[in-house]
Write a protein that holds these residues in place. Structure first.
Motif, PDB file in Angstrom:
ATOM      1  N   MET A   1       0.836  -1.207   0.000  1.00  0.00           N
ATOM      2  CA  MET A   1       0.000   0.000   0.000  1.00  0.00           C
ATOM      3  C   MET A   1       0.870   1.257   0.000  1.00  0.00           C
ATOM      4  SD  MET A   1      -3.386  -0.928   2.299  1.00  0.00           S
ATOM      5  CE  MET A   1      -2.570  -0.552   3.816  1.00  0.00           C
ATOM      6  N   VAL A   2       1.933   1.254   0.781  1.00  0.00           N
ATOM      7  CA  VAL A   2       2.815   2.421   0.855  1.00  0.00           C
ATOM      8  C   VAL A   2       3.533   2.629  -0.473  1.00  0.00           C
ATOM      9  CG1 VAL A   2       4.917   3.327   1.930  1.00  0.00           C
ATOM     10  CG2 VAL A   2       3.086   2.397   3.353  1.00  0.00           C
ATOM     11  N   THR A   3       4.050   1.573  -1.064  1.00  0.00           N
ATOM     12  CA  THR A   3       4.805   1.723  -2.312  1.00  0.00           C
ATOM     13  C   THR A   3       3.901   2.057  -3.493  1.00  0.00           C
ATOM     14  OG1 THR A   3       4.787  -0.682  -2.671  1.00  0.00           O
ATOM     15  CG2 THR A   3       6.742   0.271  -1.592  1.00  0.00           C
ATOM     16  N   ASP A   4       2.603   1.834  -3.352  1.00  0.00           N
ATOM     17  CA  ASP A   4       1.668   2.242  -4.413  1.00  0.00           C
ATOM     18  C   ASP A   4       1.638   3.750  -4.601  1.00  0.00           C
ATOM     19  OD1 ASP A   4       0.833  -0.201  -5.356  1.00  0.00           O
ATOM     20  OD2 ASP A   4      -1.017  -0.254  -4.158  1.00  0.00           O
ATOM     21  N   VAL A   5       1.994   4.517  -3.564  1.00  0.00           N
ATOM     22  CA  VAL A   5       1.971   5.977  -3.685  1.00  0.00           C
ATOM     23  C   VAL A   5       3.315   6.548  -4.137  1.00  0.00           C
ATOM     24  CG1 VAL A   5       0.168   6.176  -1.935  1.00  0.00           C
ATOM     25  CG2 VAL A   5       2.563   6.480  -1.270  1.00  0.00           C
ATOM     26  N   PHE A   6       4.307   5.690  -4.327  1.00  0.00           N
ATOM     27  CA  PHE A   6       5.614   6.168  -4.791  1.00  0.00           C
ATOM     28  C   PHE A   6       5.464   6.742  -6.202  1.00  0.00           C
ATOM     29  CE2 PHE A   6       8.828   3.438  -2.183  1.00  0.00           C
ATOM     30  CZ  PHE A   6       8.221   3.843  -1.013  1.00  0.00           C
ATOM     31  N   PRO A   7       6.302   7.705  -6.553  1.00  0.00           N
ATOM     32  CA  PRO A   7       6.220   8.261  -7.907  1.00  0.00           C
ATOM     33  C   PRO A   7       6.557   7.206  -8.962  1.00  0.00           C
ATOM     34  CG  PRO A   7       8.148   9.117  -6.736  1.00  0.00           C
ATOM     35  CD  PRO A   7       7.375   8.300  -5.762  1.00  0.00           C
ATOM     36  N   GLU A   8       5.979   7.378 -10.135  1.00  0.00           N
ATOM     37  CA  GLU A   8       6.233   6.421 -11.218  1.00  0.00           C
ATOM     38  C   GLU A   8       7.701   6.421 -11.629  1.00  0.00           C
ATOM     39  OE1 GLU A   8       3.594   6.420 -14.546  1.00  0.00           O
ATOM     40  OE2 GLU A   8       1.857   6.740 -13.262  1.00  0.00           O
ATOM     41  N   ASN A   9       8.342   7.553 -11.497  1.00  0.00           N
ATOM     42  CA  ASN A   9       9.764   7.642 -11.868  1.00  0.00           C
ATOM     43  C   ASN A   9      10.647   7.377 -10.649  1.00  0.00           C
ATOM     44  OD1 ASN A   9       9.203   9.988 -10.481  1.00  0.00           O
ATOM     45  ND2 ASN A   9      10.354  11.319 -11.857  1.00  0.00           N
ATOM     46  N   ASP A  10      10.417   6.238 -10.013  1.00  0.00           N
ATOM     47  CA  ASP A  10      11.178   5.807  -8.838  1.00  0.00           C
ATOM     48  C   ASP A  10      12.587   5.438  -9.303  1.00  0.00           C
ATOM     49  OD1 ASP A  10      12.221   4.557  -6.575  1.00  0.00           O
ATOM     50  OD2 ASP A  10      10.771   2.927  -6.573  1.00  0.00           O
ATOM     51  N   THR A  11      13.427   6.460  -9.463  1.00  0.00           N
ATOM     52  CA  THR A  11      14.768   6.250 -10.023  1.00  0.00           C
ATOM     53  C   THR A  11      15.655   5.390  -9.130  1.00  0.00           C
ATOM     54  OG1 THR A  11      15.504   8.331  -9.050  1.00  0.00           O
ATOM     55  CG2 THR A  11      14.734   8.400 -11.336  1.00  0.00           C
ATOM     56  N   GLU A  12      15.355   5.365  -7.843  1.00  0.00           N
ATOM     57  CA  GLU A  12      16.150   4.567  -6.906  1.00  0.00           C
ATOM     58  C   GLU A  12      15.712   3.109  -6.882  1.00  0.00           C
ATOM     59  OE1 GLU A  12      18.756   6.066  -5.534  1.00  0.00           O
ATOM     60  OE2 GLU A  12      18.104   7.910  -6.466  1.00  0.00           O
ATOM     61  N   GLY A  13      14.557   2.812  -7.456  1.00  0.00           N
ATOM     62  CA  GLY A  13      14.049   1.447  -7.446  1.00  0.00           C
ATOM     63  C   GLY A  13      13.640   0.975  -6.061  1.00  0.00           C
ATOM     64  N   LEU A  14      13.195   1.905  -5.225  1.00  0.00           N
ATOM     65  CA  LEU A  14      12.848   1.553  -3.847  1.00  0.00           C
ATOM     66  C   LEU A  14      11.586   0.697  -3.754  1.00  0.00           C
ATOM     67  CD1 LEU A  14      13.657   4.871  -1.966  1.00  0.00           C
ATOM     68  CD2 LEU A  14      14.960   2.744  -1.962  1.00  0.00           C
ATOM     69  N   SER A  15      10.626   0.950  -4.621  1.00  0.00           N
ATOM     70  CA  SER A  15       9.380   0.194  -4.556  1.00  0.00           C
ATOM     71  C   SER A  15       9.615  -1.308  -4.727  1.00  0.00           C
ATOM     72  CB  SER A  15       8.388   0.713  -5.600  1.00  0.00           C
ATOM     73  OG  SER A  15       7.203  -0.037  -5.569  1.00  0.00           O
ATOM     74  N   PRO A  16      10.287  -1.748  -5.796  1.00  0.00           N
ATOM     75  CA  PRO A  16      10.507  -3.192  -5.916  1.00  0.00           C
ATOM     76  C   PRO A  16      11.425  -3.749  -4.820  1.00  0.00           C
ATOM     77  CG  PRO A  16      11.535  -2.033  -7.756  1.00  0.00           C
ATOM     78  CD  PRO A  16      10.739  -1.040  -6.987  1.00  0.00           C
ATOM     79  N   LEU A  17      12.383  -2.958  -4.364  1.00  0.00           N
ATOM     80  CA  LEU A  17      13.266  -3.422  -3.288  1.00  0.00           C
ATOM     81  C   LEU A  17      12.488  -3.650  -1.993  1.00  0.00           C
ATOM     82  CD1 LEU A  17      16.464  -1.205  -3.719  1.00  0.00           C
ATOM     83  CD2 LEU A  17      16.294  -3.672  -4.037  1.00  0.00           C
ATOM     84  N   MET A  18      11.625  -2.705  -1.656  1.00  0.00           N
ATOM     85  CA  MET A  18      10.850  -2.835  -0.425  1.00  0.00           C
ATOM     86  C   MET A  18       9.865  -3.993  -0.511  1.00  0.00           C
ATOM     87  SD  MET A  18      10.169   1.136   0.683  1.00  0.00           S
ATOM     88  CE  MET A  18       9.099   0.672   2.040  1.00  0.00           C
ATOM     89  N   ARG A  19       9.248  -4.144  -1.671  1.00  0.00           N
ATOM     90  CA  ARG A  19       8.301  -5.253  -1.844  1.00  0.00           C
ATOM     91  C   ARG A  19       9.023  -6.594  -1.749  1.00  0.00           C
ATOM     92  NH1 ARG A  19       3.865  -3.336  -6.336  1.00  0.00           N
ATOM     93  NH2 ARG A  19       3.077  -1.574  -5.127  1.00  0.00           N
ATOM     94  N   LYS A  20      10.193  -6.677  -2.366  1.00  0.00           N
ATOM     95  CA  LYS A  20      10.968  -7.921  -2.324  1.00  0.00           C
ATOM     96  C   LYS A  20      11.380  -8.241  -0.879  1.00  0.00           C
ATOM     97  CE  LYS A  20      14.980 -10.154  -4.361  1.00  0.00           C
ATOM     98  NZ  LYS A  20      16.115 -10.038  -5.273  1.00  0.00           N
ATOM     99  N   LYS A  21      11.800  -7.225  -0.130  1.00  0.00           N
ATOM    100  CA  LYS A  21      12.185  -7.436   1.279  1.00  0.00           C
ATOM    101  C   LYS A  21      10.996  -7.963   2.087  1.00  0.00           C
ATOM    102  CE  LYS A  21      16.477  -6.039   1.722  1.00  0.00           C
ATOM    103  NZ  LYS A  21      17.516  -7.025   1.956  1.00  0.00           N
ATOM    104  N   ALA A  22       9.834  -7.333   1.921  1.00  0.00           N
ATOM    105  CA  ALA A  22       8.650  -7.751   2.682  1.00  0.00           C
ATOM    106  C   ALA A  22       8.265  -9.191   2.340  1.00  0.00           C
ATOM    107  CB  ALA A  22       7.483  -6.805   2.418  1.00  0.00           C
ATOM    108  N   LEU A  23       8.294  -9.530   1.064  1.00  0.00           N
ATOM    109  CA  LEU A  23       7.976 -10.902   0.656  1.00  0.00           C
ATOM    110  C   LEU A  23       9.014 -11.884   1.186  1.00  0.00           C
ATOM    111  CD1 LEU A  23       6.867 -10.139  -2.997  1.00  0.00           C
ATOM    112  CD2 LEU A  23       5.390 -10.973  -1.146  1.00  0.00           C
ATOM    113  N   GLY A  24      10.283 -11.481   1.171  1.00  0.00           N
ATOM    114  CA  GLY A  24      11.353 -12.337   1.676  1.00  0.00           C
ATOM    115  C   GLY A  24      11.230 -12.585   3.169  1.00  0.00           C
TER     116      GLY A  24
END
Length: 125
Positions: free
Chosen positions: A27-50
């Motif tokens: 839910m939090v990463t859904d509000v991240f900007p589309e131009n997430d240049t740092e790639g934080l959204s997929p990193l955070m999602r991967k961490k949570a799933l892991g």
């Protein structure tokens, strides 16, 4: 409640809260900007799933040392997730309240994991 039932309930609880953390992170990463240049959204999602995956696998293992190793890995992953969430808030990808939601989710997992580790005898040999 006998000791085995307490351990079983603690395992159920920690897995429940790890899945709740996944929902919060998504839910939090859904509000991240589309131009997430740092790639934080997929990193955070991967961490949570892991985190949830390590907890699920760790709680079904019969070898206590292997369980404890998985739980130590989870603690490190939780720390990393908190760092990523803090960076995201610093970059204004999310609000302070979003960061607080992630922190609360992490805190819930840590609390339940602590209870489970104490029930299985701690990390000492």
């Amino acid at each position: 409640m006998n000791h085995l039932k307490q351990i079983t309930q603690a395992k159920i609880d920690v897995r429940f809260y790890s899945r709740a953390l996944i929902k919060i992170v998504f839910m939090v990463t859904d509000v991240f900007p589309e131009n997430d240049t740092e790639g934080l959204s997929p990193l955070m999602r991967k961490k949570a799933l892991g985190i949830s995956s390590f907890l699920t696998h760790g709680t079904v293992k019969t070898d206590l040392d292997e369980q404890k190793q998985d739980f130590l890995t989870v603690m490190g992953e939780l720390r990393d997730l908190l760092k990523l969430a803090t960076i995201a808030q610093h970059l204004k990808y999310c609000s302070p309240s979003h960061l607080n939601d992630v922190r609360a989710g992490i805190s819930n997992v840590i609390d339940r994991l602590d209870k489970l580790v104490i029930l299985i005898g701690g990390f000492e040999k």
